[in-house]
Write a protein that holds these residues in place. Structure first.
Motif, PDB file in Angstrom:
ATOM      1  N   PHE A   2      47.314  33.334  38.219  1.00  0.00           N
ATOM      2  CA  PHE A   2      47.847  34.460  39.008  1.00  0.00           C
ATOM      3  C   PHE A   2      46.544  35.314  39.443  1.00  0.00           C
ATOM      4  CE2 PHE A   2      49.531  38.654  39.742  1.00  0.00           C
ATOM      5  CZ  PHE A   2      50.509  38.549  40.564  1.00  0.00           C
ATOM      6  N   LEU A   3      45.773  35.439  38.586  1.00  0.00           N
ATOM      7  CA  LEU A   3      44.408  36.283  39.125  1.00  0.00           C
ATOM      8  C   LEU A   3      43.576  35.448  40.037  1.00  0.00           C
ATOM      9  CD1 LEU A   3      43.317  38.034  35.629  1.00  0.00           C
ATOM     10  CD2 LEU A   3      44.643  39.145  37.469  1.00  0.00           C
ATOM     11  N   GLY A   4      43.699  34.323  39.993  1.00  0.00           N
ATOM     12  CA  GLY A   4      42.965  33.499  40.845  1.00  0.00           C
ATOM     13  C   GLY A   4      43.599  33.600  42.349  1.00  0.00           C
ATOM     14  N   CYS A   5      44.929  33.521  42.353  1.00  0.00           N
ATOM     15  CA  CYS A   5      45.851  33.963  43.566  1.00  0.00           C
ATOM     16  C   CYS A   5      45.143  35.298  44.033  1.00  0.00           C
ATOM     17  CB  CYS A   5      47.171  33.778  43.473  1.00  0.00           C
ATOM     18  SG  CYS A   5      47.765  31.905  43.137  1.00  0.00           S
ATOM     19  N   LEU A   6      45.058  36.214  43.394  1.00  0.00           N
ATOM     20  CA  LEU A   6      44.920  37.678  43.736  1.00  0.00           C
ATOM     21  C   LEU A   6      43.463  37.556  44.313  1.00  0.00           C
ATOM     22  CD1 LEU A   6      46.390  39.863  41.114  1.00  0.00           C
ATOM     23  CD2 LEU A   6      47.049  39.794  43.445  1.00  0.00           C
ATOM     24  N   ALA A   7      42.354  36.738  43.624  1.00  0.00           N
ATOM     25  CA  ALA A   7      41.088  36.815  43.936  1.00  0.00           C
ATOM     26  C   ALA A   7      40.898  35.990  45.522  1.00  0.00           C
ATOM     27  CB  ALA A   7      40.277  36.052  43.045  1.00  0.00           C
ATOM     28  N   ALA A   8      41.869  35.264  45.695  1.00  0.00           N
ATOM     29  CA  ALA A   8      41.760  34.255  46.966  1.00  0.00           C
ATOM     30  C   ALA A   8      42.278  35.198  48.050  1.00  0.00           C
ATOM     31  CB  ALA A   8      42.593  32.886  46.746  1.00  0.00           C
ATOM     32  N   LEU A   9      42.865  36.380  47.950  1.00  0.00           N
ATOM     33  CA  LEU A   9      43.336  37.050  48.883  1.00  0.00           C
ATOM     34  C   LEU A   9      42.180  37.909  49.484  1.00  0.00           C
ATOM     35  CD1 LEU A   9      46.591  38.747  47.221  1.00  0.00           C
ATOM     36  CD2 LEU A   9      46.585  36.859  49.432  1.00  0.00           C
ATOM     37  N   PHE A  10      41.193  37.984  48.797  1.00  0.00           N
ATOM     38  CA  PHE A  10      40.133  38.905  49.372  1.00  0.00           C
ATOM     39  C   PHE A  10      38.716  37.908  49.855  1.00  0.00           C
ATOM     40  CE2 PHE A  10      42.344  41.203  45.858  1.00  0.00           C
ATOM     41  CZ  PHE A  10      42.511  42.571  46.544  1.00  0.00           C
ATOM     42  N   VAL A  11      38.862  36.726  49.730  1.00  0.00           N
ATOM     43  CA  VAL A  11      38.165  35.831  50.504  1.00  0.00           C
ATOM     44  C   VAL A  11      38.391  35.363  51.975  1.00  0.00           C
ATOM     45  CG1 VAL A  11      36.973  33.426  50.419  1.00  0.00           C
ATOM     46  CG2 VAL A  11      37.758  34.625  48.315  1.00  0.00           C
ATOM     47  N   PRO A  12      37.497  36.018  52.761  1.00  0.00           N
ATOM     48  CA  PRO A  12      37.783  35.647  54.267  1.00  0.00           C
ATOM     49  C   PRO A  12      37.589  34.319  54.808  1.00  0.00           C
ATOM     50  CG  PRO A  12      36.096  37.649  53.710  1.00  0.00           C
ATOM     51  CD  PRO A  12      36.338  36.873  52.538  1.00  0.00           C
ATOM     52  N   PHE A  13      38.289  33.889  55.646  1.00  0.00           N
ATOM     53  CA  PHE A  13      38.211  32.555  56.187  1.00  0.00           C
ATOM     54  C   PHE A  13      37.005  32.060  56.461  1.00  0.00           C
ATOM     55  CE2 PHE A  13      38.683  29.414  59.510  1.00  0.00           C
ATOM     56  CZ  PHE A  13      39.278  28.173  58.757  1.00  0.00           C
ATOM     57  N   GLN A  14      36.194  33.043  57.306  1.00  0.00           N
ATOM     58  CA  GLN A  14      34.791  32.751  57.605  1.00  0.00           C
ATOM     59  C   GLN A  14      33.919  32.233  56.691  1.00  0.00           C
ATOM     60  OE1 GLN A  14      36.607  35.461  58.261  1.00  0.00           O
ATOM     61  NE2 GLN A  14      36.654  35.791  60.481  1.00  0.00           N
TER      62      GLN A  14
END
Length: 275
Positions: A106-118
């Motif tokens: 779940f924390l990994g999913c949260l962290a992925a929200l902050f990774v820009p597609f670029q």
């Protein structure tokens, strides 16, 4: 009494100005799309003399907006179905099943929200190219699922966490398997959240330009928003036709906001309150 009235006006006036600033570009675009090229050159701000749909027809047929619209419809539909299926299953597992590492996932999913597609676009393009998925519908669908799945999982996990655990326990006592609990209990109870999240995912995929431009380089497979972007260069001297293309792309999104605004608001706040 007078102070309360002044307070309402103080809130109403800025909101009215904000609404006008939001609606005016759409009205201006629709007015431009109804003009001929000559009328636009003579006075771009004057109201159109009549409701002339020739530019819309030209954009839909000759320019290829109809094909781009169909491409977007195919990709967005497939992407939303996969996002909701995987997101609802993951949300159920992370919120109601006890297994080692669930918090880390779940924390990994949260962290992925902050990774820009670029940040990931170059590795993604190389992986897709090596897999033969560039310029294909499955490739773009997988790219959308990878980009928007963390958001879907987060909202579905938050929503399912508000459902009492006793319901799941009672279903298990009645003899349901984990899959049975998900299919018979969690899916029906999660329908409001699925609708809201599905609308948001559809809007994200529909309005995307960067991912579609990276994954669909050929003109035949362009999505609608990429097609509208290409019109800016091809029809820089024919603004009414360009305006018609923008109008075609904006109308579906506008209809969704007009008729499903409550579900969109519910999706943004899904899981933020208990009960």
């Amino acid at each position: 009494m007078r102070g309360a009235r002044l307070g309402r006006w103080a809130a109403a006036v800025p909101m009215a100005l904000l609404a006008l600033a939001t609606v005016y570009p759409l009205l201006f675009t629709g007015n431009v799309a109804m003009k001929t090229r000559r009328d636009y050159i003579l006075d771009r701000f004057a109201p159109a003399d009549s409701l002339n749909a020739d530019n819309v027809v030209t954009a839909w047929t000759s320019v290829g907006m109809g094909r781009y619209f169909a491409n977007s419809l195919i990709v967005v539909t497939a992407s939303v179905v996969m996002l909701l299926l995987i997101g609802s299953m993951a949300g159920f597992a992370l919120s109601r099943l006890r297994f080692r590492g669930s918090s880390v996932v779940f924390l990994g999913c949260l962290a992925a929200l902050f990774v820009p597609f670029q940040v990931i676009m170059v590795p993604l393009a190389r992986v897709m190219a090596d897999s033969g998925l560039i310029d294909t519908y499955p490739g773009l669908v997988l790219a959308y699922v990878a980009q928007f799945l963390p958001f879907t999982v987060f909202l579905m996990t938050s929503y399912y966490a508000t459902i009492p655990m006793e319901i799941v326990d009672a279903a298990r006592i009645d003899g349901n398997t984990i899959y049975g609990v998900y299919r018979r209990i969690m899916l029906p109870l999660g329908a409001p959240a699925l609708l809201s999240v599905g609308i948001l995912d559809a809007l994200f995929c529909w309005n995307d330009v960067l991912i579609a431009l990276l994954m669909m380089p050929s003109a035949e497979h362009r999505t609608l928003m990429v097609g509208v972007t290409s019109l800016q260069g091809q029809y820089s001297d024919d603004i009414p036709t360009f305006g018609a293309g923008v109008l075609i792309a904006a109308v579906p999104v506008l209809m969704i906001y007009l008729f499903l605004q409550r579900q969109i608001a519910d999706g943004v706040t899904a899981g933020s309150t208990k009960g």
